[in-house]
Motif scaffolding. Structure first.
Motif, PDB file in Angstrom:
ATOM      1  N   LYS A   1      43.263  31.334  47.068  1.00 11.26           N
ATOM      2  CA  LYS A   1      42.821  30.150  47.817  1.00 11.26           C
ATOM      3  C   LYS A   1      43.372  28.893  47.162  1.00 11.26           C
ATOM      4  N   TRP A   2      44.092  28.095  47.937  1.00 15.02           N
ATOM      5  CA  TRP A   2      44.759  26.934  47.345  1.00 15.02           C
ATOM      6  C   TRP A   2      43.769  25.836  46.970  1.00 15.02           C
ATOM      7  N   HIS A   3      42.567  25.883  47.560  1.00 13.05           N
ATOM      8  CA  HIS A   3      41.620  24.809  47.263  1.00 13.05           C
ATOM      9  C   HIS A   3      40.730  25.134  46.062  1.00 13.05           C
ATOM     10  N   TYR A   4      40.947  26.314  45.443  1.00 10.61           N
ATOM     11  CA  TYR A   4      40.257  26.634  44.197  1.00 10.61           C
ATOM     12  C   TYR A   4      41.125  26.183  43.025  1.00 10.61           C
ATOM     13  N   PRO A   5      40.529  25.610  41.970  1.00 17.49           N
ATOM     14  CA  PRO A   5      41.338  25.300  40.783  1.00 17.49           C
ATOM     15  C   PRO A   5      42.026  26.567  40.265  1.00 17.49           C
ATOM     16  N   ILE A   6      43.228  26.395  39.723  1.00 24.32           N
ATOM     17  CA  ILE A   6      43.989  27.553  39.248  1.00 24.32           C
ATOM     18  C   ILE A   6      43.213  28.316  38.176  1.00 24.32           C
ATOM     19  N   GLY A   7      42.538  27.574  37.291  1.00 30.69           N
ATOM     20  CA  GLY A   7      41.751  28.222  36.235  1.00 30.69           C
ATOM     21  C   GLY A   7      40.648  29.094  36.805  1.00 30.69           C
ATOM     22  N   LEU A   8      40.005  28.622  37.881  1.00 26.84           N
ATOM     23  CA  LEU A   8      38.954  29.415  38.522  1.00 26.84           C
ATOM     24  C   LEU A   8      39.543  30.687  39.118  1.00 26.84           C
ATOM     25  N   LEU A   9      40.680  30.564  39.806  1.00 27.34           N
ATOM     26  CA  LEU A   9      41.332  31.740  40.392  1.00 27.34           C
ATOM     27  C   LEU A   9      41.623  32.772  39.306  1.00 27.34           C
ATOM     28  N   HIS A  10      42.133  32.287  38.178  1.00 27.23           N
ATOM     29  CA  HIS A  10      42.455  33.198  37.086  1.00 27.23           C
ATOM     30  C   HIS A  10      41.202  33.905  36.572  1.00 27.23           C
ATOM     31  N   ASP A  11      40.142  33.136  36.317  1.00 28.38           N
ATOM     32  CA  ASP A  11      38.909  33.732  35.793  1.00 28.38           C
ATOM     33  C   ASP A  11      38.338  34.737  36.784  1.00 28.38           C
ATOM     34  N   LEU A  12      38.367  34.367  38.055  1.00 25.70           N
ATOM     35  CA  LEU A  12      37.779  35.209  39.100  1.00 25.70           C
ATOM     36  C   LEU A  12      38.505  36.540  39.215  1.00 25.70           C
ATOM     37  N   LEU A  13      39.816  36.495  39.128  1.00 22.67           N
ATOM     38  CA  LEU A  13      40.599  37.679  39.459  1.00 22.67           C
ATOM     39  C   LEU A  13      41.021  38.492  38.252  1.00 22.67           C
ATOM     40  N   THR A  14      40.882  37.941  37.048  1.00 26.81           N
ATOM     41  CA  THR A  14      41.319  38.701  35.882  1.00 26.81           C
ATOM     42  C   THR A  14      40.173  39.030  34.931  1.00 26.81           C
ATOM     43  N   SER A  15      38.984  38.459  35.133  1.00 29.51           N
ATOM     44  CA  SER A  15      37.904  38.686  34.155  1.00 29.51           C
ATOM     45  C   SER A  15      37.527  40.159  34.106  1.00 29.51           C
ATOM     46  N   GLN A  16      37.652  40.859  35.241  1.00 23.97           N
ATOM     47  CA  GLN A  16      37.295  42.275  35.243  1.00 23.97           C
ATOM     48  C   GLN A  16      38.310  43.108  34.479  1.00 23.97           C
ATOM     49  N   TYR A  17      39.465  42.540  34.202  1.00 21.06           N
ATOM     50  CA  TYR A  17      40.494  43.281  33.455  1.00 21.06           C
ATOM     51  C   TYR A  17      40.581  42.798  32.015  1.00 21.06           C
ATOM     52  N   ARG A  18      39.522  42.126  31.550  1.00 16.49           N
ATOM     53  CA  ARG A  18      39.552  41.589  30.201  1.00 16.49           C
ATOM     54  C   ARG A  18      40.008  42.637  29.209  1.00 16.49           C
ATOM     55  N   GLY A  19      41.004  42.279  28.424  1.00 15.55           N
ATOM     56  CA  GLY A  19      41.465  43.223  27.409  1.00 15.55           C
ATOM     57  C   GLY A  19      42.620  44.082  27.898  1.00 15.55           C
ATOM     58  N   SER A  20      42.746  44.263  29.218  1.00 17.76           N
ATOM     59  CA  SER A  20      43.807  45.150  29.681  1.00 17.76           C
ATOM     60  C   SER A  20      44.859  44.412  30.493  1.00 17.76           C
ATOM     61  N   SER A  21      44.642  43.114  30.722  1.00 17.97           N
ATOM     62  CA  SER A  21      45.623  42.361  31.503  1.00 17.97           C
ATOM     63  C   SER A  21      45.951  41.049  30.802  1.00 17.97           C
ATOM     64  N   PRO A  22      46.770  41.124  29.766  1.00 23.47           N
ATOM     65  CA  PRO A  22      47.037  39.920  28.977  1.00 23.47           C
ATOM     66  C   PRO A  22      47.888  38.921  29.743  1.00 23.47           C
ATOM     67  N   LEU A  23      47.898  37.677  29.265  1.00 19.79           N
ATOM     68  CA  LEU A  23      48.776  36.663  29.833  1.00 19.79           C
ATOM     69  C   LEU A  23      50.212  37.044  29.509  1.00 19.79           C
ATOM     70  N   PRO A  24      51.256  36.617  30.210  1.00 17.33           N
ATOM     71  CA  PRO A  24      51.178  35.703  31.360  1.00 17.33           C
ATOM     72  C   PRO A  24      50.571  36.379  32.592  1.00 17.33           C
ATOM     73  N   TRP A  25      49.976  35.552  33.439  1.00 14.07           N
ATOM     74  CA  TRP A  25      49.321  36.007  34.643  1.00 14.07           C
ATOM     75  C   TRP A  25      50.388  36.217  35.709  1.00 14.07           C
ATOM     76  N   HIS A  26      50.568  37.486  36.126  1.00 12.51           N
ATOM     77  CA  HIS A  26      51.611  37.791  37.096  1.00 12.51           C
ATOM     78  C   HIS A  26      51.063  37.646  38.506  1.00 12.51           C
ATOM     79  N   ILE A  27      51.522  36.635  39.229  1.00 11.04           N
ATOM     80  CA  ILE A  27      51.117  36.521  40.628  1.00 11.04           C
ATOM     81  C   ILE A  27      52.365  36.593  41.502  1.00 11.04           C
ATOM     82  N   ILE A  28      52.155  37.019  42.743  1.00 11.27           N
ATOM     83  CA  ILE A  28      53.274  37.209  43.666  1.00 11.27           C
ATOM     84  C   ILE A  28      53.335  36.034  44.626  1.00 11.27           C
TER      85      ILE A  28
END
Lengths: 148, 254
Positions: free
Chosen positions: B42-69
């Motif tokens: 969602k473009w109207h969500y801050p980028i940091g929120l998008l990251h937290d929302l979509l990667t928090s469940q992968y904590r520890g297994s999905s390191p940065l950089p954040w790969h988005i398509i």
């Protein structure tokens, strides 16, 4: 504690007609001949559309919306409507546009309490809990950016 | 990408990179959208929120950089708000200013404080954000987020869970007597009692506290990518850790 309990989101009967039209179907376009269905995903992380998971005990709880025209915007014959709390604000936008017979490109701006324009994916129940007054969620509408 | 920014603000430079490297794109930036693991962003969500929302469940297994398509076609109008091509920057600006107004209204019951700012100050909020000019932004935002050193009526706050719609409801920062500051634990305990049970320090009946401890230890509150100590006063959090749109966007991870 003050402010930490959800306010009631059941339909208020004070100063409102006893039978209110529901806006729920304006998650779709109302005209029987139209086939557009707007079903934006409720869950921010869901890759596909899915039914909302209600937090409240009564998932069918309704909110009463009160429309107020601003400036030169046409006045509706009926200003009070009810909508299921879990619906998106987009549903309210779709309804008003259809009721005023406005096309997609006709300018129409909606505000809560003459203050701000909610994003289309904001949940009506949340808006009512935070900004409802006297049992209604007041939606001001205008054809120009009034408070933008 | 800056956590405290929005996807439409990076699209132009991202598009240039891809077009230079051979992507044949002749459409408009409004046609471009982003996705992470099948979820449109969602473009109207801050980028940091998008990251937290979509990667928090992968904590520890999905390191940065954040790969988005990045997508150049097939904009999903059923899942994302479509920006009119002519308003590619105006619309994110309007959306951001609406959030600021909503936050002011939540704090004070009106948007008088925001509207009392000069036109230049209001402009500087967006310009400071979009050009990453920290001083320009904070010279104005400091007044808003501290509410001119008065206690706000309610706190602008949204709580996100991975499997439920967004939660937003009136959140008072202090009790009626103004002598007890609510903590994040108090707030989340009332919003989500099944996830954040009552304080573990309270005297309990024999045998009950061990069970509650193990249930409660699973859930954490994430803000700006870090786990927030649950005893943090909510007023302090709002004044010091809000996003530029003046909201606390807290992601709950179980």
């Amino acid at each position: 504690m003050r402010g930490l309990h959800s306010r009631s989101i059941l339909t208020s009967k004070r100063d409102t007609p006893t039978r209110l039209t529901t806006l729920d179907r304006f998650g779709c376009v109302r005209s029987p001949s139209a086939s557009i269905v707007f079903t934006m995903s409720d869950n921010p992380t869901s890759p596909i559309s899915s039914p909302p998971t209600p937090r409240t005990a009564n998932p069918a709880a309704k909110v009463v919306v009160r429309f107020r025209a601003t400036g030169n915007a046409p006045i509706l014959k009926q200003n009070f409507y009810k909508i299921t709390a879990s619906q998106k604000f987009q549903t309210v936008m779709n309804f008003l546009r259809k009721e005023l017979n406005y096309k997609a490109q006709d300018p129409l701006f909606l505000y809560v309490n003459s203050a701000f324009a909610p994003a289309p994916d904001e949940i009506v129940g949340n808006l009512y809990k935070c900004f409802g007054t006297e049992g209604n969620l007041i939606i001001n509408y205008s054809t120009t950016a009034a408070w933008g | 990408m800056h956590r405290c920014s929005y996807l439409p603000l990076v699209t132009e430079s991202v598009r240039e990179v891809f077009v230079k490297s051979g992507v044949a794109f002749t459409g408009h930036d409004a046609d471009i959208w982003y996705e992470y693991r099948g979820v449109p962003l969602k473009w109207h969500y801050p980028i940091g929120l998008l990251h937290d929302l979509l990667t928090s469940q992968y904590r520890g297994s999905s390191p940065l950089p954040w790969h988005i398509i990045i997508h150049f076609t097939n904009f999903p109008t059923d899942k994302l708000i479509r920006i009119n091509a002519a308003n590619i920057i105006d619309t994110p600006h309007d959306s951001f200013m609406s959030m600021i107004k909503e936050a002011d209204y939540i704090r004070n019951g009106s948007i008088k404080k925001l509207m009392s700012l000069s036109k230049q100050d209001q402009t500087n909020l967006w310009q400071g954000l979009s050009s990453h000019d920290y001083d320009k932004f904070w010279n104005v935002n400091a007044r808003l987020v501290t509410n001119d050193n008065t206690i706000p009526k309610y706190i602008p706050l949204r709580v996100y869970l991975l499997d439920q719609p967004v939660i937003q409801e009136p959140v008072a920062p202090v009790d009626d007597n103004l002598d007890c500051e609510y903590t994040l634990r108090d707030i989340l305990g009332r919003m989500l009692p099944e996830i954040f049970p009552p304080s573990l320090d309270a005297p309990t009946t024999e045998g009950a506290d061990n069970t509650r401890k193990s249930d409660a230890s699973e859930a954490v509150a994430i803000l700006h990518g870090i786990v927030i100590p649950i005893e943090t006063p909510i007023l302090w959090l709002s004044q010091n850790c809000s996003y530029p749109d003046n909201f606390l966007h807290i992601v709950i991870c179980r």
